[in-house]
Write a protein that holds these residues in place. Structure first.
Motif, PDB file in Angstrom:
ATOM      1  N   THR A 194       9.840  90.766  21.480  1.00  0.00           N
ATOM      2  CA  THR A 194       9.233  90.208  20.275  1.00  0.00           C
ATOM      3  C   THR A 194       8.296  89.046  20.587  1.00  0.00           C
ATOM      4  O   THR A 194       7.437  88.710  19.769  1.00  0.00           O
ATOM      5  N   THR A 208       1.346  98.001  10.521  1.00  0.00           N
ATOM      6  CA  THR A 208       2.784  98.080  10.743  1.00  0.00           C
ATOM      7  C   THR A 208       3.167  99.535  11.007  1.00  0.00           C
ATOM      8  O   THR A 208       2.429 100.458  10.664  1.00  0.00           O
ATOM      9  N   ASP A 212       8.043  97.873  13.512  1.00  0.00           N
ATOM     10  CA  ASP A 212       8.183  96.766  12.556  1.00  0.00           C
ATOM     11  C   ASP A 212       9.348  97.000  11.596  1.00  0.00           C
ATOM     12  O   ASP A 212      10.070  96.061  11.231  1.00  0.00           O
ATOM     13  N   ALA A 216      12.582  94.555  11.493  1.00  0.00           N
ATOM     14  CA  ALA A 216      12.955  93.899  10.226  1.00  0.00           C
ATOM     15  C   ALA A 216      14.424  94.159   9.892  1.00  0.00           C
ATOM     16  O   ALA A 216      15.099  93.307   9.307  1.00  0.00           O
ATOM     17  N   GLN A 220      14.153  90.576  12.887  1.00  0.00           N
ATOM     18  CA  GLN A 220      13.142  90.189  13.864  1.00  0.00           C
ATOM     19  C   GLN A 220      11.762  90.668  13.414  1.00  0.00           C
ATOM     20  O   GLN A 220      11.632  91.505  12.523  1.00  0.00           O
ATOM     21  N   ARG A 221      10.748  90.132  14.063  1.00  0.00           N
ATOM     22  CA  ARG A 221       9.378  90.578  13.798  1.00  0.00           C
ATOM     23  C   ARG A 221       8.557  90.407  15.069  1.00  0.00           C
ATOM     24  O   ARG A 221       8.972  89.713  16.008  1.00  0.00           O
ATOM     25  N   ARG A 222       7.426  91.042  15.120  1.00  0.00           N
ATOM     26  CA  ARG A 222       6.546  90.948  16.283  1.00  0.00           C
ATOM     27  C   ARG A 222       5.148  90.557  15.818  1.00  0.00           C
ATOM     28  O   ARG A 222       4.817  90.647  14.629  1.00  0.00           O
ATOM     29  N   ARG A 223       4.323  90.164  16.769  1.00  0.00           N
ATOM     30  CA  ARG A 223       2.915  89.902  16.490  1.00  0.00           C
ATOM     31  C   ARG A 223       2.093  91.084  16.989  1.00  0.00           C
ATOM     32  O   ARG A 223       2.107  91.399  18.178  1.00  0.00           O
TER      33      ARG A 223
END
Length: 317
Positions: A194, A208, A212, A216, A220-223
């Motif tokens: 992440t 997304t 993603d 979620a 958690q989330r990512r760039r």
């Protein structure tokens, strides 16, 4: 249904196909006057204009679009019942088959398939086109035989409930980073995953995807630092940068020639599913059946299972 009704429905089907009185008359071997007279009768029968002129084209009304799937299917079935069942011999046919698909089957499965077909059926022609607008309409008209895709076409194709589909690909995802990337110095855990900037292949323009949704679900989330519309481009971008990409296994299996390393994702992901979509009016056409089965075999299946109209997977990661 009377003979007169059948003639009217044939005229409506031709008008919806060609959007032109002149072309519909030519296709049916009738005069333009006869087509215009039948259109007036159809408008009286349904209490709707059905087709209205916009510039030089006849555009269908919502009522006409609602009639189209059942009309096409009914006429196709009637033609099959009344006519002699045709046969198809690929070795001697000069037919042209078409397919709309994202780019990655064009460098994973299709080259070997078309190489074999060219040896066994040299008279056949093929048109491979990208995923775009108008897929449902093109499938209904017969100008497009098949769509090979996942959820990026779901909204386009699910609008026409008459369309059929069968799953032909279900494969896991893998992660790729450039060889020598600092992230390779330690196991690729969820924290490292992440933290890295991600590349997303998005054929529909979304930012997304499956990853993603899975992140979620665990808070958690990512760039997503970059999106590209092409799977081959994703490999090249990763090989030249600090990005990480999560791609279907068929792509990463062919990435070894590039300067990248492949790793297992540190999070449980659903498979990448892809389907063949087609219109039921061509379900019993022997040539169309051969084309569907040939693609299914090449994509890993052996016999097409019973088609459905349900969709529930995303293919972008």
């Amino acid at each position: 249904m009377s003979e007169r009704d059948l003639r009217l429905f044939l005229v409506l089907d031709a008008l919806l196909d060609h959007r032109s009185v002149t072309q519909a008359a030519s296709a049916l071997g009738l005069t333009q006057s006869a087509i215009s007279h039948s259109l007036r009768a159809l408008r009286r029968r349904f209490g709707d204009p059905l087709l209205v002129r916009v510039g030089n084209t006849l555009c269908p009304t919502p009522r006409a679009l609602a009639l189209r799937p059942g009309l096409s299917l009914g006429l196709s079935e009637l033609e099959r019942v009344l006519g002699q069942e045709p046969t198809f011999d690929p070795a001697h046919s000069t037919r042209c088959f078409s397919l709309a698909t994202p780019d990655y089957p064009q460098f994973t499965v299709l080259p070997e398939l078309f190489g074999r077909i060219r040896r066994e059926a040299p008279g056949l022609d093929f048109q491979v086109r990208p995923i775009g607008q108008g897929l449902a309409e093109d499938l209904a008209s017969g100008s497009l035989d098949l769509v090979l895709a996942g959820a990026e076409v779901e909204q386009q194709l699910a609008l026409d409930r008459a369309l059929m589909r069968v799953r032909v690909i279900s494969e896991p995802f893998r992660c790729v980073v450039r060889r020598g990337h600092p992230a390779l110095a330690a196991p690729l855990d969820l924290d490292a995953y992440t933290t890295l900037p991600h590349l997303l292949v998005s054929t529909g323009g979304d930012r997304t995807g499956i990853v993603d949704i899975a992140l979620a679900a665990v808070g958690q989330r990512r760039r997503v630092a970059m999106t590209v519309p092409s799977f081959p481009a994703a490999i090249w971008m990763v090989a030249a940068s600090d990005l990480i990409a999560t791609l279907p296994k068929a792509i990463t299996d062919r990435a070894s020639r590039h300067d990248v390393e492949v790793r297992e994702p540190p999070i449980l992901l659903p498979p990448s599913d892809a389907y063949l979509w087609w219109h039921p009016r061509f379900q019993h056409d022997p040539g169309h059946s051969w084309w569907r089965q040939t693609l299914s075999n090449a994509l890993g299946g052996s016999t097409l299972q019973e088609p459905t109209c349900q969709t529930n997977h995303l293919d972008e990661a």
